[in-house]
Design a protein around this motif. Structure first.
Motif, short mmCIF file in Angstrom:
data_model
loop_
_atom_site.label_atom_id
_atom_site.label_comp_id
_atom_site.label_asym_id
_atom_site.label_seq_id
_atom_site.Cartn_x
_atom_site.Cartn_y
_atom_site.Cartn_z
N ASP A 13 -54.34 13.56 -90.60
CA ASP A 13 -53.48 14.74 -90.69
C ASP A 13 -53.91 15.83 -89.71
N LEU A 14 -55.20 16.06 -89.58
CA LEU A 14 -55.68 17.06 -88.63
C LEU A 14 -55.36 16.65 -87.19
N ASN A 15 -55.42 15.38 -86.91
CA ASN A 15 -55.06 14.89 -85.57
C ASN A 15 -53.59 15.20 -85.28
N ARG A 16 -52.71 14.99 -86.26
CA ARG A 16 -51.30 15.33 -86.10
C ARG A 16 -51.10 16.82 -85.90
N LYS A 17 -52.01 17.64 -86.43
CA LYS A 17 -51.92 19.10 -86.30
C LYS A 17 -52.60 19.61 -85.02
N GLY A 18 -53.01 18.68 -84.14
CA GLY A 18 -53.57 19.09 -82.85
C GLY A 18 -55.07 19.08 -82.75
N PHE A 19 -55.78 18.71 -83.80
CA PHE A 19 -57.24 18.63 -83.76
C PHE A 19 -57.62 17.24 -83.25
N THR A 20 -57.49 17.06 -81.94
CA THR A 20 -57.59 15.73 -81.35
C THR A 20 -58.97 15.41 -80.75
N LEU A 21 -59.78 16.41 -80.49
CA LEU A 21 -61.09 16.16 -79.89
C LEU A 21 -62.07 15.69 -80.97
N ASP A 22 -63.01 14.86 -80.56
CA ASP A 22 -64.04 14.34 -81.45
C ASP A 22 -65.36 15.00 -81.08
N PHE A 23 -65.80 15.95 -81.90
CA PHE A 23 -67.04 16.66 -81.64
C PHE A 23 -68.22 15.96 -82.31
N ASN A 24 -69.38 16.07 -81.67
CA ASN A 24 -70.64 15.58 -82.23
C ASN A 24 -71.66 16.70 -82.13
N LEU A 25 -72.66 16.66 -83.00
CA LEU A 25 -73.73 17.65 -82.98
C LEU A 25 -74.77 17.26 -81.95
N ALA A 26 -75.28 18.28 -81.25
CA ALA A 26 -76.34 18.05 -80.27
C ALA A 26 -77.40 19.14 -80.43
N GLY A 27 -77.94 19.28 -81.63
CA GLY A 27 -79.01 20.24 -81.90
C GLY A 27 -78.56 21.68 -81.92
N ASP A 28 -78.30 22.23 -80.74
CA ASP A 28 -77.91 23.63 -80.65
C ASP A 28 -76.49 23.82 -80.14
N SER A 29 -75.71 22.74 -80.12
CA SER A 29 -74.33 22.85 -79.63
C SER A 29 -73.48 21.70 -80.18
N LEU A 30 -72.17 21.82 -79.95
CA LEU A 30 -71.23 20.73 -80.21
C LEU A 30 -70.88 20.12 -78.87
N ILE A 31 -70.72 18.81 -78.84
CA ILE A 31 -70.31 18.16 -77.60
C ILE A 31 -69.10 17.27 -77.87
N CYS A 32 -68.26 17.16 -76.86
CA CYS A 32 -67.14 16.23 -76.86
C CYS A 32 -67.29 15.40 -75.61
N ARG A 33 -67.72 14.17 -75.77
CA ARG A 33 -68.02 13.32 -74.62
C ARG A 33 -66.78 12.98 -73.79
N SER A 34 -65.63 12.83 -74.43
CA SER A 34 -64.42 12.43 -73.71
C SER A 34 -63.94 13.50 -72.74
N LYS A 35 -64.28 14.75 -73.01
CA LYS A 35 -63.87 15.85 -72.13
C LYS A 35 -65.04 16.49 -71.41
N ASP A 36 -66.25 15.90 -71.57
CA ASP A 36 -67.46 16.47 -70.98
C ASP A 36 -67.55 17.95 -71.32
N LEU A 37 -67.41 18.25 -72.61
CA LEU A 37 -67.35 19.61 -73.12
C LEU A 37 -68.55 19.87 -74.01
N GLN A 38 -69.17 21.04 -73.85
CA GLN A 38 -70.28 21.45 -74.69
C GLN A 38 -70.03 22.88 -75.15
N LEU A 39 -70.13 23.11 -76.47
CA LEU A 39 -69.85 24.43 -77.04
C LEU A 39 -71.06 24.94 -77.81
N SER A 40 -71.51 26.13 -77.49
CA SER A 40 -72.56 26.78 -78.27
C SER A 40 -71.90 27.43 -79.49
#
Length: 99
Positions: A13-40
């Motif tokens: 349901d969240l994917n249908r609502k636009g929450f399409t990225l898959d985030f993972n924890l990386a200690g002090d940030s979130l990462i999305c490998r498919s978009k090479d994205l890192q968020l503090s």
């Protein structure tokens, strides 16, 4: 807030609502490998949180976060809780805290 019976139902349901990225924890940030994205922690906010507890197996406990970055990118983070929870920085623990 919407309620869901299963983690899969919530993710679909969240994917249908636009929450399409898959985030993972990386200690002090979130990462999305498919978009090479890192968020503090200051670069995103938590839109919703859903907790799922395994009825037959306590090891199946998890939390689903619906996350949006400051620049509008949306995705989800699934994290275990309890004995198998990931190690996180203090700042990330505070950001993901559920009251």
């Amino acid at each position: 807030m919407q309620t869901y019976d299963t983690l899969v139902e919530a993710l679909d349901d969240l994917n249908r609502k636009g929450f399409t990225l898959d985030f993972n924890l990386a200690g002090d940030s979130l990462i999305c490998r498919s978009k090479d994205l890192q968020l503090s922690p200051e670069q995103f906010h938590i839109v919703d949180v859903y907790r799922f507890e395994g009825v037959s197996d306590p090891d199946d406990n998890s939390i689903l976060y619906a996350i949006e970055s400051k620049d509008g990118q949306k995705g989800t983070l699934v994290n275990a809780y309890g004995a198998y929870a990931d190690e996180l920085s203090d700042e990330m623990v505070e950001k993901l805290k559920i009251d």
